[in-house]
Write a protein that holds these residues in place. Sequence first.
Motif, short mmCIF file in Angstrom:
data_model
loop_
_atom_site.label_atom_id
_atom_site.label_comp_id
_atom_site.label_asym_id
_atom_site.label_seq_id
_atom_site.Cartn_x
_atom_site.Cartn_y
_atom_site.Cartn_z
N UNK A 442 0.94 -1.29 -0.04
CA UNK A 442 -0.09 0.07 0.00
C UNK A 442 0.91 1.32 0.16
N UNK A 443 1.82 1.15 0.92
CA UNK A 443 2.63 2.45 1.04
C UNK A 443 3.68 2.79 -0.27
N UNK A 444 3.99 1.55 -0.61
CA UNK A 444 4.92 1.53 -2.08
C UNK A 444 4.10 2.04 -3.27
N UNK A 445 2.91 1.69 -3.35
CA UNK A 445 2.17 2.31 -4.58
C UNK A 445 1.88 3.66 -4.29
N UNK A 446 1.65 4.18 -2.95
CA UNK A 446 1.50 5.54 -2.86
C UNK A 446 2.74 6.39 -2.98
N UNK A 509 -2.40 7.40 -16.43
CA UNK A 509 -3.10 6.02 -16.48
C UNK A 509 -2.55 5.17 -15.31
N UNK A 510 -1.16 4.99 -15.07
CA UNK A 510 -0.49 4.32 -14.02
C UNK A 510 -0.86 4.65 -12.65
N UNK A 511 -1.08 6.02 -12.52
CA UNK A 511 -1.55 6.53 -11.11
C UNK A 511 -3.03 6.06 -10.92
N UNK A 512 -3.96 6.07 -11.79
CA UNK A 512 -5.24 5.55 -11.67
C UNK A 512 -4.91 4.10 -11.27
N UNK A 513 -4.47 3.40 -11.88
CA UNK A 513 -4.17 1.91 -11.77
C UNK A 513 -3.73 1.83 -10.39
N UNK A 514 -2.68 2.30 -9.94
CA UNK A 514 -2.11 2.35 -8.75
C UNK A 514 -3.24 2.57 -7.63
N UNK A 518 -4.56 0.08 -4.77
CA UNK A 518 -4.50 0.51 -3.51
C UNK A 518 -5.69 0.15 -2.56
N UNK A 519 -7.01 0.65 -3.29
CA UNK A 519 -8.18 0.27 -2.77
C UNK A 519 -8.34 -1.33 -2.57
N UNK A 525 -6.89 -5.80 3.45
CA UNK A 525 -6.58 -5.44 4.97
C UNK A 525 -7.66 -5.58 5.83
N UNK A 526 -8.72 -4.97 5.46
CA UNK A 526 -10.05 -5.01 6.21
C UNK A 526 -10.49 -6.45 6.40
#
Length: 737
Positions: A442-446, A509-514, A518-519, A525-526
């Motif tokens: 999660x943090x790496x993608x951010x 587009x990569x940002x959107x995929x990341x 992450x979601x 995680x939940x």
Amino acid sequence: MSQAEQVGDLLKQLDAQRDAYIESFRQIHELLAQNLAATTSQPAADDRILHRPSITGPRSPRPSVTHAASERRAGGRKSSAGLATLTTSSESRRTGDDSDVDADDEDLYVSVPLGAEKYDEETLRSHLRAYKWNQYGAKILASVIDSPTRLQQPQLIHNKLGEAEDRSHLSHYSVYDVGADGAPLPVDFPHIEREQSKAQAIWHAIKEINQPPKERLAVGRITILREPSPMLFGAAHHTLSPHFDVDELFKHLIDVSGTSPHMHRSFDDDLRKQKSFVFSFEYFTIIGPECVPMKWQLADQQDERKAGHIAVTRCSSVVALALTGPAIRKVRNPHRRAKNAFGFAYDPWSAWHVLNLQCYPDWHATMDIHDSTKHYVNGVEAFLTTLLGEYRDAQKRFEQIYKEITKLVTPPLDFIFNSDLRDTLLFEDSEFTYSRRYFWAYQTLGMMNDSIKLMVDAYEDTFTDDVWEGTHKTLWPLLEQNSSRNVYFKKKMASLRAKFEKEMVALRKIIEENDDRREEINGLKEELFKGTSIQESRKSVENTEVSILQGHNIKILTMVSLVFIPLTFVTSVFGMTNMPSRESYWLFGCVTVAVCVPFFVLIGSLNTTTGMRFWRAKTAALLRNIGRFLAWLISCGGRRKDDSDDEDDMSESDSGIGNGSRTQFGYRLSNAQSLRARTRPLSRQRSRALAEDLEARKEGLPAVDAVRPELDRSPSSMLAKMMMHERKRTLRYSTDV
């Protein structure tokens, strides 16, 4: 084998044969040039060399220009002079990518050649010893400049085949000389790389430029160094310092500041910075097999990589352009606090250098960014093409990390069928494997998204519309907007801009995929938290049952021990010395019964809720009765004291009975009043109040009863009472006298 694979294999064979042909052709060309230069001594002979028939072989779509400017103006078009005109890739020839077959005018390209330069290992040795390195250069070259024995070796550059201690066998290079026709000619030494080492081949490629007997003088030089060793970093610093502030480039490689442009430097004091334009990249990549990050790079430190571990490192590179020509425009500095009031803009059509230092410990770099199918009109186009290649490589690395993270967090296919695997993914283990995995992903993608945003912002903030149109004041201004050369240059800039915009769309587009990934990771995680919470709740219930059972056992043990406590007490009282000497133990038995039976009754009743309430109520009632008794004793003591004081006062007033007694305030009371005072004893408080009232009436003051509440409430009421009482006594004795 499919037809596509057969075609690919044939093309690879064709490329291999063509490379061998080019190498043989180059050697023949150099031998012919040397022979012709040795056998001709008159100017006419030089003209014959320049106008010799071209050697049979592949031709460039545009001829290469190798003459002086005066000869070009007088002679017009010349035939090709050699290798620069050859197409370097059969794929490019087949697709026609970026081919400039219609641009045949030589005036559209830079014509001023670069100055001749030559270096050797001795000058390199002197440079490494004498140069005052800053903290960044010292960090990169630590293994070289901190080792005196290393600088004393006969061979500074590693010259043996195989793995090298300074990891120079992992280095790679791409060096091109761009001629006056705009076609980049590779400067490589494959025979040195095969016979000595790759480091020696890199050193031979960068140590000289435009040296005789070379006829095709370069107007531009493109130098790309990938993962250079510390000694090669020093060699690049030595050979490129006249054109670039290489210390600044080293700083950009080490600093953790994100992708950043350093383009607007026309007002800098350093002339090299005025003429150079730098673009710094910083993001992340996966460490390639057999690759080792440099010591100054932030990289994964785990020696043993477990299953599912992704080894990531911080990577960086710089792309720089240096224009060697004179300034063409003086520009006023708009900043109020600027040190220099004026700056200079330089001619984009002057001779140029493009430098690209790449520090990526992986195998994802693009090797065919430049080839002879591309004809660069000037250094700006070559710089932007190199920059575009960096953006494309960054996109590939981001996609690779995204794929590996997706593989890391996505359950395998047998998740649907394997219940044990489902339980493993749903519940956390003792090492918190999946919690740490999801957190890292999660943090790496951010952080990847932050890096991509910085790259996109750096491009958009730097390359504005006026830069692409050639109207910017400091970034490559075009003086004659409508000239054929500038019109052609703006046409090529428009093509480059479209390619950059395409890459920006891909990065967004990569940002959107990341973000989508992450979601999903957040959802995993939940779910993991819910499953683990349920598991812990069940374990808590089980532990509660065990605790209840243990409490019941402890209760039984306590009850058993309570049975023996009074018996122990009785036996301790009746020690061996206190036991009766007779055989009858009736006293011991009576005491035992008297002590144990009430104790057992008390403990038994306290062990039940009803008994606990009964004894609690009885204990509270007993405490209340004790409190009332203590209060009664205190009140009785206070009444006795008041009665004694009243008797004293009455005895003092008895002496005045007769013709009428005089009070302590000077009044005479009638006999009846005195009798009533004697027969009806007054309380001390009442008598005091009456006396104070009489005195107040005598002096015309308000009644004392109206004043007493205020006196009683005042902090000094006791002191006031004592003073008033003393005054009354004084008045009484004075009246009696």
